[in-house]
Design an enzyme around this catalytic site. Structure first.
Site, PDB file in Angstrom:
ATOM      1  N   SER A 167      19.187 -12.131 -10.246  1.00 17.13           N
ATOM      2  CA  SER A 167      17.514 -11.753  -9.952  1.00 17.13           C
ATOM      3  C   SER A 167      16.679 -10.582 -11.204  1.00 17.13           C
ATOM      4  O   SER A 167      17.230 -10.228 -11.615  1.00 17.13           O
ATOM      5  CB  SER A 167      17.734 -11.063  -9.187  1.00 17.13           C
ATOM      6  OG  SER A 167      16.887  -9.487  -8.404  1.00 17.13           O
ATOM      7  N   ASN A 225      11.890  -3.523  -7.338  1.00 17.77           N
ATOM      8  CA  ASN A 225      11.876  -2.729  -8.830  1.00 17.77           C
ATOM      9  C   ASN A 225      10.660  -1.939  -8.667  1.00 17.77           C
ATOM     10  O   ASN A 225      10.285  -0.766  -9.451  1.00 17.77           O
ATOM     11  CB  ASN A 225      12.300  -3.918 -10.122  1.00 17.77           C
ATOM     12  CG  ASN A 225      10.552  -3.046 -11.146  1.00 17.77           C
ATOM     13  OD1 ASN A 225      11.712  -2.448 -11.268  1.00 17.77           O
ATOM     14  ND2 ASN A 225       9.841  -4.379 -11.373  1.00 17.77           N
ATOM     15  N   ASP A 226       9.824  -2.211  -7.755  1.00 15.24           N
ATOM     16  CA  ASP A 226       8.176  -2.072  -7.729  1.00 15.24           C
ATOM     17  C   ASP A 226       8.106  -0.557  -6.866  1.00 15.24           C
ATOM     18  O   ASP A 226       7.933  -0.108  -6.497  1.00 15.24           O
ATOM     19  CB  ASP A 226       6.767  -2.956  -7.176  1.00 15.24           C
ATOM     20  CG  ASP A 226       7.288  -3.489  -6.472  1.00 15.24           C
ATOM     21  OD1 ASP A 226       8.294  -3.516  -5.211  1.00 15.24           O
ATOM     22  OD2 ASP A 226       6.592  -4.539  -5.844  1.00 15.24           O
TER      23      ASP A 226
END
Lengths: 197, 197
Positions: B13, B184-185
């Site tokens: 990923s 991740n955000d």
């Protein structure tokens, strides 16, 4: 040449509601002209084969939580998902286009999103739309009659088709020129792109 | 009680690669213990009915661009999608578990992600895995033998099943207690949750 920030959104989209509360500040800070471009998210999902947010049950559960995390982060008063969620936003999006013709799309958008996601009202109900239109200074009867005109229907279809042709697969989506950004959570990239434009 | 930040990720990923470059700093700033939990993202997609990122072509195109926006934002040297993308990461994830047993999961993760997404190497190739293992002080032959043991296979399956049971539908996913964060955000929310934990 003036810098333009295009904002593709749908009144059915709670993440577009979050974006609606930030996008004017981004345009202001960067001296960009903001173009409000309502489109029909359902048609975009269909055209691209993308999932609707509730099609993957685990995602639906998470999104409800994530939206509350955002509300807190952005210090918004509240966010409720209306009982009618997912909302049939066809008429609301058309009213958005009528509002744009009359220079009232920002005011209408804030009021419509507030009605849906702060007050839980059903934006597919013409009475609710009339009330929101009236509150921002649009003639409710004329507005609701106007959205039945082919010209408005076509304009919404054109926005939607253009979005798909430009690579859009969800909402909100932003463009700085050809540079596309998907999601309320990419506004920091949008702002950077506008600074460099 | 010690605060724990659980980090569910897969070496296939690229968004987990981005997270891998930020998550230790989040743990450090908040005094949290970081638990690296490799799992099999493909099995999660299958179990939840979620799309893989490349299943919606428009999304695939955008993601390639979005990753570059992130590289710039995080000031990473580079990000390439290996020719073998999407990567078969089954063996790499199992090596991640072996590395965790030996207290080397952070070093291995950085090296494996760098091999895949900075150098474009094929992590499904045992020779590449051996090279990465060696570089972080793991015995390459013993490591590659160990991942064929049922105990390691089961451990990866357990991580994956636990993730699905807890509501995970993609990678990276973080937990602070029962509070789940996808992407991740969302690390700003993770950090906030850890500060309040």
């Amino acid at each position: 040449m003036a810098k333009t920030l295009e904002f593709f959104f749908d009144y059915a989209s709670p993440y577009s509601y979050l974006a609606c509360n930030q996008v004017e500040a981004v345009a202001q800070r960067t001296g960009a002209e903001l173009r409000w471009r309502p489109f029909l998210l359902g048609a975009v999902f269909k055209a691209t084969g993308n999932h609707t947010p509730t099609q993957v049950p685990q995602k639906g559960v998470y999104i409800a939580k994530d939206l509350q995390d955002w509300v807190r982060y952005l210090k918004l008063p509240t966010l409720v998902l209306p009982e009618s969620f997912p909302i049939n936003s066809l008429k609301a999006n058309r009213v958005g286009l009528v509002a744009a013709e009359q220079g009232k799309v920002a005011a209408f958008s804030h009021a419509a999103y507030r009605a849906a996601f702060a007050e839980g009202k059903d934006l597919s109900d013409p009475k609710v739309l009339a009330e929101v239109a009236r509150a921002v200074g649009l003639d409710p009867n004329k507005t609701l009659a106007h959205i039945e005109n082919q010209e408005i229907k076509d304009a919404l279809r054109r926005n939607t088709e253009e979005a798909v042709a430009r690579g859009v697969f969800g909402a909100p989506t932003f463009f700085v020129g050809d540079n596309m950004f998907f999601g309320n959570d990419r506004l920091m990239f949008v702002e950077q792109a506008l600074r460099e434009a």
